[in-house]
Design a protein around this motif. Structure first.
Motif, mmCIF file in Angstrom:
data_model
loop_
_atom_site.group_PDB
_atom_site.id
_atom_site.type_symbol
_atom_site.label_atom_id
_atom_site.label_comp_id
_atom_site.label_asym_id
_atom_site.label_seq_id
_atom_site.Cartn_x
_atom_site.Cartn_y
_atom_site.Cartn_z
ATOM 1 N N SER A 158 2.293 26.669 0.800
ATOM 2 C CA SER A 158 1.102 27.274 1.390
ATOM 3 C C SER A 158 0.649 26.532 2.644
ATOM 4 N N GLN A 159 0.883 25.247 2.670
ATOM 5 C CA GLN A 159 0.514 24.459 3.839
ATOM 6 C C GLN A 159 1.700 24.219 4.770
ATOM 7 N N THR A 160 2.825 24.771 4.439
ATOM 8 C CA THR A 160 4.090 24.583 5.187
ATOM 9 C C THR A 160 4.275 23.108 5.552
ATOM 10 N N SER A 161 4.168 22.272 4.533
ATOM 11 C CA SER A 161 4.309 20.829 4.775
ATOM 12 C C SER A 161 5.361 20.223 3.870
ATOM 13 N N PHE A 162 5.844 19.082 4.309
ATOM 14 C CA PHE A 162 6.861 18.341 3.550
ATOM 15 C C PHE A 162 6.640 16.864 3.870
ATOM 16 N N HIS A 163 5.563 16.315 3.358
ATOM 17 C CA HIS A 163 5.179 14.938 3.662
ATOM 18 C C HIS A 163 6.010 13.940 2.878
ATOM 19 N N LEU A 164 6.395 12.886 3.554
ATOM 20 C CA LEU A 164 7.170 11.796 2.941
ATOM 21 C C LEU A 164 6.195 10.756 2.396
ATOM 22 N N LYS A 165 6.496 10.259 1.202
ATOM 23 C CA LYS A 165 5.586 9.311 0.568
ATOM 24 C C LYS A 165 6.357 8.191 -0.107
ATOM 25 N N LYS A 166 5.631 7.093 -0.281
ATOM 26 C CA LYS A 166 6.170 5.986 -1.078
ATOM 27 C C LYS A 166 4.976 5.257 -1.692
ATOM 28 N N PRO A 167 5.008 4.977 -2.972
ATOM 29 C CA PRO A 167 3.834 4.393 -3.635
ATOM 30 C C PRO A 167 3.478 2.998 -3.129
ATOM 31 N N ASN B 93 0.836 -1.209 0.000
ATOM 32 C CA ASN B 93 0.000 0.000 0.000
ATOM 33 C C ASN B 93 0.865 1.250 0.000
ATOM 34 N N PRO B 94 0.298 2.360 -0.442
ATOM 35 C CA PRO B 94 1.065 3.610 -0.365
ATOM 36 C C PRO B 94 1.184 4.088 1.074
ATOM 37 N N LEU B 95 2.262 4.803 1.357
ATOM 38 C CA LEU B 95 2.437 5.332 2.708
ATOM 39 C C LEU B 95 2.701 6.833 2.650
ATOM 40 N N THR B 96 2.267 7.500 3.711
ATOM 41 C CA THR B 96 2.555 8.922 3.893
ATOM 42 C C THR B 96 2.940 9.154 5.336
ATOM 43 N N VAL B 97 4.047 9.850 5.529
ATOM 44 C CA VAL B 97 4.469 10.275 6.858
ATOM 45 C C VAL B 97 4.469 11.803 6.841
ATOM 46 N N LYS B 98 3.718 12.389 7.750
ATOM 47 C CA LYS B 98 3.465 13.828 7.683
ATOM 48 C C LYS B 98 4.507 14.661 8.425
ATOM 49 N N CYS B 99 4.728 15.857 7.883
ATOM 50 C CA CYS B 99 5.653 16.799 8.493
ATOM 51 C C CYS B 99 5.210 18.215 8.151
ATOM 52 N N VAL C 217 7.955 -4.235 3.950
ATOM 53 C CA VAL C 217 8.172 -4.524 5.367
ATOM 54 C C VAL C 217 9.506 -3.939 5.833
ATOM 55 N N SER C 218 10.494 -3.961 4.953
ATOM 56 C CA SER C 218 11.828 -3.449 5.301
ATOM 57 C C SER C 218 11.856 -1.926 5.469
ATOM 58 N N ASP C 219 10.772 -1.255 5.132
ATOM 59 C CA ASP C 219 10.691 0.191 5.359
ATOM 60 C C ASP C 219 10.366 0.520 6.812
ATOM 61 N N SER C 220 10.009 -0.465 7.584
ATOM 62 C CA SER C 220 9.665 -0.247 8.985
ATOM 63 C C SER C 220 10.871 0.338 9.716
ATOM 64 N N ALA C 221 10.687 1.511 10.270
ATOM 65 C CA ALA C 221 11.783 2.235 10.912
ATOM 66 C C ALA C 221 11.209 3.506 11.516
ATOM 67 N N LEU C 222 12.117 4.315 12.066
ATOM 68 C CA LEU C 222 11.747 5.611 12.643
ATOM 69 C C LEU C 222 12.161 6.697 11.655
ATOM 70 N N TYR C 223 11.244 7.570 11.317
ATOM 71 C CA TYR C 223 11.487 8.598 10.311
ATOM 72 C C TYR C 223 11.462 9.972 10.948
ATOM 73 N N PHE C 224 12.492 10.756 10.611
ATOM 74 C CA PHE C 224 12.616 12.100 11.162
ATOM 75 C C PHE C 224 12.588 13.130 10.033
ATOM 76 N N CYS C 225 11.771 14.149 10.239
ATOM 77 C CA CYS C 225 11.776 15.320 9.382
ATOM 78 C C CYS C 225 12.651 16.376 10.062
ATOM 79 N N ALA C 226 13.361 17.185 9.279
ATOM 80 C CA ALA C 226 14.225 18.202 9.869
ATOM 81 C C ALA C 226 14.224 19.449 9.001
ATOM 82 N N VAL C 227 14.356 20.584 9.647
ATOM 83 C CA VAL C 227 14.451 21.857 8.936
ATOM 84 C C VAL C 227 15.785 22.492 9.302
ATOM 85 N N ARG C 228 16.320 23.192 8.337
ATOM 86 C CA ARG C 228 17.657 23.730 8.528
ATOM 87 C C ARG C 228 17.649 25.235 8.629
#
Lengths: 116, 115
Positions: free
Chosen positions: A70-79, A17-23, A83-94
């Motif tokens: 406009s939404q000040t977002s940077f969402h991570l996606k994958k189509p 399934n597709p995934l989205t991680v929001k930031c 299972v190997s994508d299971s992990a902890l994901y961090f968004c960061a701004v510089r």
């Protein structure tokens, strides 16, 4: 001051399934945005970044992220999640300062759980 | 061929002791960082050195003292260790410079446990 919000502590998705991680972010100037992934007992690995240009950024392992000013977002996606994508994901701004090192402000992390 | 290495990987010690963590990068970067990741996985920068000069010094107890003998090395010395210092400490490096928006490369981490 700059900040990053990752509103979901955990995202669950079935493999394939597709995934989205929001930031979402807050920064006074132009945002320089990054996604990192942390596998268990490992350091952070760079996935992708947005500096300027196309709003859709492609990165490692089939991941991409969409910058929306406009939404000040940077969402991570994958189509199609693995299972190997299971992990902890961090968004960061510089915080970019000419001629000196950058200071990354990280979000609190989102745990991605992909199940069969 | 490790890009950013840290030693030791695990460190278990008693309260009140003094300990050091070492970091080395072979990427030719000019900037190095120390981060602390707490038990909730929250990641926060502690220090950064650019060409051996301290440029980021966050609100960190002065029991923590970084030292950069050269661009490729950044060590972290901690005096009088406390229970609250237990965490995973990550070293990272990057290349600075105007027009460069380079990502940081992280080491594998040092898990510090204070008993």
């Amino acid at each position: 001051a700059q900040s990053v919000a990752q509103p979901e502590d955990q995202v669950n998705v079935a493999e394939g399934n597709p995934l989205t991680v929001k930031c979402t972010y807050s920064v006074s100037g132009n945002p320089y945005l990054f996604w990192y992934v942390q596998y268990p007992n490992r350091g952070l690995q760079f996935l992708l970044k947005y500096i300027t240009g196309d709003n859709l950024v492609k990165g490692s392992y089939g991941f991409e992220a969409e910058f929306n000013k406009s939404q000040t977002s940077f969402h991570l996606k994958k189509p199609s999640a693995l299972v190997s994508d299971s992990a902890l994901y961090f968004c960061a701004v510089r915080d970019y300062r000419t001629g000196t090192a950058s200071k990354l402000t990280f979000g609190t992390g989102t745990r991605l759980q992909v199940t069969l | 061929d490790t890009a950013v290495s840290q030693t030791p990987k695990y460190l278990v010690t008693q309260m009140g002791n003094d300990k050091s963590i070492k970091c080395e990068q072979n990427l030719g970067h000019d900037t190095m960082y120390w981060y602390k990741q707490d038990s909730k996985k929250f990641l926060k920068i502690m220090f950064s050195y650019n060409n051996k000069e301290l440029i980021i010094n966050e609100t960190v107890p002065n029991r923590f003292s970084p030292k950069s003998p050269d661009k490729a090395h950044l060590n972290l010395h901690i005096n009088s260790l406390e229970l609250g210092d237990s965490a995973v400490y990550f070293c990272a490096s990057s290349q600075s410079g105007q027009g460069l928006y380079n990502e940081q490369f992280f080491g594998p981490g040092t898990r510090l446990t204070v008993l």
